[in-house]
Design a protein around this motif. Structure first.
Motif, PDB file in Angstrom:
ATOM      1  N   ALA A 149      -6.778   7.011  -0.647  1.00  0.00           N
ATOM      2  CA  ALA A 149      -7.943   6.136  -0.476  1.00  0.00           C
ATOM      3  C   ALA A 149      -9.080   6.509  -1.409  1.00  0.00           C
ATOM      4  O   ALA A 149     -10.002   5.711  -1.608  1.00  0.00           O
ATOM      5  N   PHE A 150      -9.024   7.692  -1.992  1.00  0.00           N
ATOM      6  CA  PHE A 150     -10.149   8.207  -2.781  1.00  0.00           C
ATOM      7  C   PHE A 150      -9.853   8.316  -4.281  1.00  0.00           C
ATOM      8  O   PHE A 150     -10.778   8.491  -5.067  1.00  0.00           O
ATOM      9  N   VAL A 151      -8.576   8.212  -4.674  1.00  0.00           N
ATOM     10  CA  VAL A 151      -8.264   8.253  -6.103  1.00  0.00           C
ATOM     11  C   VAL A 151      -8.922   7.062  -6.780  1.00  0.00           C
ATOM     12  O   VAL A 151      -9.042   5.982  -6.197  1.00  0.00           O
ATOM     13  N   ASN A 152      -9.316   7.250  -8.025  1.00  0.00           N
ATOM     14  CA  ASN A 152     -10.119   6.209  -8.684  1.00  0.00           C
ATOM     15  C   ASN A 152      -9.795   6.126 -10.170  1.00  0.00           C
ATOM     16  O   ASN A 152     -10.690   5.948 -10.984  1.00  0.00           O
ATOM     17  N   ASP A 153      -8.511   6.262 -10.500  1.00  0.00           N
ATOM     18  CA  ASP A 153      -8.134   6.293 -11.915  1.00  0.00           C
ATOM     19  C   ASP A 153      -7.188   5.162 -12.312  1.00  0.00           C
ATOM     20  O   ASP A 153      -6.525   5.228 -13.334  1.00  0.00           O
ATOM     21  N   ASP A 163     -10.976  -3.232   2.414  1.00  0.00           N
ATOM     22  CA  ASP A 163     -10.768  -2.625   1.105  1.00  0.00           C
ATOM     23  C   ASP A 163      -9.727  -1.522   1.124  1.00  0.00           C
ATOM     24  O   ASP A 163      -9.230  -1.115   0.059  1.00  0.00           O
ATOM     25  N   ILE A 164      -9.413  -1.000   2.310  1.00  0.00           N
ATOM     26  CA  ILE A 164      -8.485   0.127   2.417  1.00  0.00           C
ATOM     27  C   ILE A 164      -7.534  -0.141   3.581  1.00  0.00           C
ATOM     28  O   ILE A 164      -7.965  -0.533   4.667  1.00  0.00           O
ATOM     29  N   VAL A 165      -6.252   0.070   3.347  1.00  0.00           N
ATOM     30  CA  VAL A 165      -5.246  -0.089   4.400  1.00  0.00           C
ATOM     31  C   VAL A 165      -4.405   1.178   4.472  1.00  0.00           C
ATOM     32  O   VAL A 165      -3.845   1.622   3.460  1.00  0.00           O
ATOM     33  N   PHE A 204     -13.409   7.362  -5.398  1.00  0.00           N
ATOM     34  CA  PHE A 204     -13.703   6.067  -4.778  1.00  0.00           C
ATOM     35  C   PHE A 204     -14.671   6.266  -3.615  1.00  0.00           C
ATOM     36  O   PHE A 204     -14.444   7.089  -2.721  1.00  0.00           O
ATOM     37  N   ASP A 205     -15.747   5.510  -3.622  1.00  0.00           N
ATOM     38  CA  ASP A 205     -16.775   5.626  -2.594  1.00  0.00           C
ATOM     39  C   ASP A 205     -16.415   4.718  -1.426  1.00  0.00           C
ATOM     40  O   ASP A 205     -16.383   3.494  -1.558  1.00  0.00           O
ATOM     41  N   VAL A 206     -16.141   5.303  -0.262  1.00  0.00           N
ATOM     42  CA  VAL A 206     -15.712   4.519   0.889  1.00  0.00           C
ATOM     43  C   VAL A 206     -16.858   4.179   1.828  1.00  0.00           C
ATOM     44  O   VAL A 206     -16.663   3.466   2.820  1.00  0.00           O
ATOM     45  N   ILE A 208      -4.227   0.844  -0.803  1.00  0.00           N
ATOM     46  CA  ILE A 208      -3.220   0.775   0.252  1.00  0.00           C
ATOM     47  C   ILE A 208      -2.422   2.070   0.223  1.00  0.00           C
ATOM     48  O   ILE A 208      -1.955   2.493  -0.836  1.00  0.00           O
ATOM     49  N   ILE A 209      -2.267   2.681   1.391  1.00  0.00           N
ATOM     50  CA  ILE A 209      -1.485   3.900   1.513  1.00  0.00           C
ATOM     51  C   ILE A 209      -0.392   3.655   2.537  1.00  0.00           C
ATOM     52  O   ILE A 209      -0.675   3.434   3.721  1.00  0.00           O
ATOM     53  N   ASN A 210       0.856   3.659   2.093  1.00  0.00           N
ATOM     54  CA  ASN A 210       2.001   3.458   2.976  1.00  0.00           C
ATOM     55  C   ASN A 210       2.616   4.810   3.326  1.00  0.00           C
ATOM     56  O   ASN A 210       2.829   5.643   2.440  1.00  0.00           O
ATOM     57  N   THR A 211       2.903   5.018   4.597  1.00  0.00           N
ATOM     58  CA  THR A 211       3.411   6.308   5.058  1.00  0.00           C
ATOM     59  C   THR A 211       4.925   6.348   4.997  1.00  0.00           C
ATOM     60  O   THR A 211       5.609   5.513   5.598  1.00  0.00           O
ATOM     61  N   THR A 212       5.442   7.347   4.279  1.00  0.00           N
ATOM     62  CA  THR A 212       6.875   7.508   4.119  1.00  0.00           C
ATOM     63  C   THR A 212       7.337   8.771   4.838  1.00  0.00           C
ATOM     64  O   THR A 212       6.606   9.360   5.635  1.00  0.00           O
TER      65      THR A 212
END
Length: 248
Positions: A212-216, A85-87, A2-4, A139-143
């Motif tokens: 944030a960069f995975v694109n599949d 586009d990214i959280v 994924f192009d940020v 979206i990336i949630n921190t666990t």
């Protein structure tokens, strides 16, 4: 991948620790940033650091235990006219370690769920419809990997709730270009993790940003940062693709 470049990312808890490292990493790759802290001035130093890398950066503030403050922050972000586009729901709170855990005060659960679960859920619900309209988003949630410790019941339960919430959303988003993931930074020497934690904050990179960069078009994966330590971003993205979503 994924192009940020030129996109906008929101990072909560961005003034220090893991959040600051996320901000620097994303800025180095050309991503513009909205940086959250309790007070805007807390982000002044990070703002200077990331702007020096040639990107735009804006500070916002909110006490994440206060739902009205969160709503006000989201209105302010909307007023900027930026497509988020990214959280990174990075901010978190860990209450006291309760040795006499049968006497854990209920207030531990109140504040833990407010900051660690309800706040991220409010942010997700705010931005997901807009991501769906544009057909893309991350979206990336921190666990947390803490388990089997009733001494930290409020914190652990709030993170377990966030895991379930994220997994359930991922089941519906899977197969689209809106990818929601979980990241676990590990036990790091931050203000939250304390000085006796075994890992340097830098060990969380690139594991906490790989989502944030995975694109599949695969949602619902858990990225344990320690599993990606010392990898390049390209290697981390390839490894991420091998992981099975939590809901499967």
């Amino acid at each position: 991948m994924f192009d940020v470049r030129g996109r906008w990312a929101l990072i909560t808890g961005a003034s220090r620790g893991i959040g600051r490292l996320i901000a620097l990493f994303m800025a180095e790759r050309g991503c513009n940033l909205i940086l959250h802290s309790r007070k805007k001035e807390n982000c002044n130093a990070v703002i200077e650091e990331v702007r020096a890398k040639g990107i735009e950066a804006i500070a916002v503030e909110a006490e994440l235990a206060d739902r009205d403050k969160i709503k006000n922050m989201l209105k302010e972000i909307d007023s900027l006219g930026k497509d988020i586009d990214i959280v990174f729901n990075n901010a978190g709170l860990q209450v006291g370690y309760r040795k006499d855990y049968y006497k854990t005060p209920l207030e531990d659960f109140d504040i833990s769920f407010a900051v660690n679960f309800i706040a991220p859920a409010m942010i997700c619900y705010h931005f997901l419809p807009r991501m769906e309209e544009r057909g893309t988003g991350r979206i990336i949630n921190t666990t947390s990997g803490i388990k089997n410790e009733p001494e930290q019941a409020g914190y652990s339960a709030s993170k377990a709730a966030l895991d379930k919430y994220t997994s359930d959303l991922a089941n519906r988003l899977d197969g689209t270009d809106i990818i929601i993931s979980l990241s676990d930074p590990g036990w790091c020497r931050t203000d939250l993790g304390g000085p006796n934690a075994p890992n340097a904050p830098e060990s969380s990179i690139p594991g906490v940003v790989v989502g944030a960069f995975v694109n599949d078009r695969t949602s619902g994966r858990l990225f344990n940062a320690g599993d990606f330590h010392n990898m390049s971003l390209e290697e981390a993205v390839e490894k991420a693709k091998t992981l099975t979503p939590l809901f499967k």
